[in-house]
Scaffold this motif. Structure first.
Motif, PDB file in Angstrom:
ATOM      1  N   GLY A   1       0.821  -1.210   0.000  1.00 17.91           N
ATOM      2  CA  GLY A   1       0.000   0.000   0.000  1.00 17.91           C
ATOM      3  C   GLY A   1       0.852   1.255   0.000  1.00 17.91           C
ATOM      4  O   GLY A   1       0.545   2.223  -0.695  1.00 17.91           O
ATOM      5  N   LEU A   2       1.943   1.224   0.762  1.00 20.02           N
ATOM      6  CA  LEU A   2       2.849   2.371   0.797  1.00 20.02           C
ATOM      7  C   LEU A   2       3.500   2.584  -0.569  1.00 20.02           C
ATOM      8  O   LEU A   2       3.692   3.722  -0.997  1.00 20.02           O
ATOM      9  CB  LEU A   2       3.912   2.182   1.882  1.00 20.02           C
ATOM     10  N   ASP A   3       3.809   1.488  -1.267  1.00 25.55           N
ATOM     11  CA  ASP A   3       4.353   1.607  -2.628  1.00 25.55           C
ATOM     12  C   ASP A   3       3.393   2.387  -3.523  1.00 25.55           C
ATOM     13  O   ASP A   3       3.795   3.285  -4.268  1.00 25.55           O
ATOM     14  CB  ASP A   3       4.615   0.230  -3.246  1.00 25.55           C
ATOM     15  N   ARG A   4       2.113   2.043  -3.444  1.00 26.91           N
ATOM     16  CA  ARG A   4       1.102   2.729  -4.261  1.00 26.91           C
ATOM     17  C   ARG A   4       0.961   4.198  -3.846  1.00 26.91           C
ATOM     18  O   ARG A   4       0.824   5.074  -4.697  1.00 26.91           O
ATOM     19  CB  ARG A   4      -0.240   2.005  -4.172  1.00 26.91           C
ATOM     20  N   ILE A   5       1.001   4.457  -2.553  1.00 30.36           N
ATOM     21  CA  ILE A   5       0.887   5.836  -2.081  1.00 30.36           C
ATOM     22  C   ILE A   5       2.075   6.663  -2.563  1.00 30.36           C
ATOM     23  O   ILE A   5       1.910   7.799  -3.012  1.00 30.36           O
ATOM     24  CB  ILE A   5       0.772   5.876  -0.544  1.00 30.36           C
ATOM     25  N   GLU A   6       3.269   6.088  -2.489  1.00 35.68           N
ATOM     26  CA  GLU A   6       4.463   6.803  -2.954  1.00 35.68           C
ATOM     27  C   GLU A   6       4.395   7.104  -4.450  1.00 35.68           C
ATOM     28  O   GLU A   6       4.862   8.153  -4.898  1.00 35.68           O
ATOM     29  CB  GLU A   6       5.725   6.003  -2.643  1.00 35.68           C
ATOM     30  N   GLU A   7       3.799   6.185  -5.236  1.00 36.29           N
ATOM     31  CA  GLU A   7       3.649   6.429  -6.671  1.00 36.29           C
ATOM     32  C   GLU A   7       2.699   7.589  -6.931  1.00 36.29           C
ATOM     33  O   GLU A   7       2.931   8.412  -7.815  1.00 36.29           O
ATOM     34  CB  GLU A   7       3.104   5.175  -7.368  1.00 36.29           C
ATOM     35  N   ARG A   8       1.610   7.649  -6.161  1.00 37.24           N
ATOM     36  CA  ARG A   8       0.590   8.673  -6.380  1.00 37.24           C
ATOM     37  C   ARG A   8       0.943  10.015  -5.744  1.00 37.24           C
ATOM     38  O   ARG A   8       0.403  11.046  -6.155  1.00 37.24           O
ATOM     39  CB  ARG A   8      -0.756   8.191  -5.840  1.00 37.24           C
ATOM     40  N   LEU A   9       1.778  10.008  -4.719  1.00 34.37           N
ATOM     41  CA  LEU A   9       2.142  11.238  -4.021  1.00 34.37           C
ATOM     42  C   LEU A   9       3.662  11.407  -4.004  1.00 34.37           C
ATOM     43  O   LEU A   9       4.317  11.173  -2.989  1.00 34.37           O
ATOM     44  CB  LEU A   9       1.614  11.222  -2.580  1.00 34.37           C
ATOM     45  N   PRO A  10       4.246  11.830  -5.108  1.00 41.25           N
ATOM     46  CA  PRO A  10       5.700  11.983  -5.149  1.00 41.25           C
ATOM     47  C   PRO A  10       6.215  13.026  -4.162  1.00 41.25           C
ATOM     48  O   PRO A  10       7.401  13.050  -3.847  1.00 41.25           O
ATOM     49  CB  PRO A  10       5.985  12.387  -6.597  1.00 41.25           C
ATOM     50  N   ILE A  11       5.331  13.865  -3.636  1.00 40.15           N
ATOM     51  CA  ILE A  11       5.728  14.870  -2.654  1.00 40.15           C
ATOM     52  C   ILE A  11       6.324  14.220  -1.404  1.00 40.15           C
ATOM     53  O   ILE A  11       7.115  14.830  -0.694  1.00 40.15           O
ATOM     54  CB  ILE A  11       4.524  15.775  -2.295  1.00 40.15           C
ATOM     55  N   LEU A  12       5.966  12.971  -1.137  1.00 40.53           N
ATOM     56  CA  LEU A  12       6.503  12.262   0.036  1.00 40.53           C
ATOM     57  C   LEU A  12       8.013  12.066  -0.048  1.00 40.53           C
ATOM     58  O   LEU A  12       8.671  11.869   0.974  1.00 40.53           O
ATOM     59  CB  LEU A  12       5.826  10.899   0.196  1.00 40.53           C
ATOM     60  N   ASN A  13       8.548  12.108  -1.260  1.00 42.32           N
ATOM     61  CA  ASN A  13       9.979  11.901  -1.443  1.00 42.32           C
ATOM     62  C   ASN A  13      10.752  13.214  -1.556  1.00 42.32           C
ATOM     63  O   ASN A  13      11.885  13.233  -2.027  1.00 42.32           O
ATOM     64  CB  ASN A  13      10.229  11.015  -2.666  1.00 42.32           C
ATOM     65  N   GLN A  14      10.118  14.302  -1.111  1.00 44.28           N
ATOM     66  CA  GLN A  14      10.780  15.601  -1.080  1.00 44.28           C
ATOM     67  C   GLN A  14      10.896  16.047   0.380  1.00 44.28           C
ATOM     68  O   GLN A  14       9.968  15.824   1.162  1.00 44.28           O
ATOM     69  CB  GLN A  14       9.979  16.644  -1.853  1.00 44.28           C
ATOM     70  N   PRO A  15      11.999  16.692   0.738  1.00 44.59           N
ATOM     71  CA  PRO A  15      12.094  17.203   2.112  1.00 44.59           C
ATOM     72  C   PRO A  15      11.141  18.370   2.319  1.00 44.59           C
ATOM     73  O   PRO A  15      10.773  19.069   1.367  1.00 44.59           O
ATOM     74  CB  PRO A  15      13.558  17.641   2.234  1.00 44.59           C
ATOM     75  N   SER A  16      10.747  18.584   3.551  1.00 40.23           N
ATOM     76  CA  SER A  16       9.766  19.632   3.852  1.00 40.23           C
ATOM     77  C   SER A  16      10.263  21.018   3.465  1.00 40.23           C
ATOM     78  O   SER A  16       9.469  21.855   3.035  1.00 40.23           O
ATOM     79  CB  SER A  16       9.375  19.597   5.332  1.00 40.23           C
TER      80      SER A  16
END
Length: 125
Positions: free
Chosen positions: A86-101
């Motif tokens: 599920g986290l894999d799918r979320i990371e695909e749909r929300l690339p913002i998660l892989n950016q620092p704040s």
């Protein structure tokens, strides 16, 4: 014949904690918390009492829960596998998660500034 060790899948909690957005936000909040504690001595004593209470409660909870966790280990592993998918799918749909704040804040400031400039140009033009 040599045996091949298979690395177990990392826990979903570890993966979430290591996401750049989560880890950078944690670092910012931790820094703010520590600097606030250092600036206000009364607040520091209250925070330290709370921290000690949380450590004690966590220790007791882990000691009590360990036998249950050990019995449920196979089910926890299955749940972890599904959670990681599920986290894999979320990371695909929300690339913002892989950016620092800090990058997200900078991008947001840039977007707001761009929108403000566009409105100002339209109104004055």
């Amino acid at each position: 014949m040599a045996s091949v060790a298979v690395d177990p899948q990392p826990s979903v909690v570890t993966r979430v904690v290591n996401l750049p957005l989560v880890s950078s936000t944690y670092d910012l909040m931790s820094s703010a918390y520590l600097s606030t504690k250092d600036q206000y001595p009364y607040l520091k004593s209250v925070c330290e009492m709370a921290e000690n209470g949380v450590k004690t409660i966590t220790s007791v909870a882990m000691t009590s829960a360990l036998p249950i966790i050990q019995k449920l280990e196979p089910q926890i592993a299955v749940a972890n596998t599904y959670a990681c998918k599920g986290l894999d799918r979320i990371e695909e749909r929300l690339p913002i998660l892989n950016q620092p704040s800090t990058q997200i804040v900078a991008n947001a400031k840039g977007a707001v500034t761009g929108a403000k400039d566009a409105v100002t140009t339209t109104v004055t033009g």
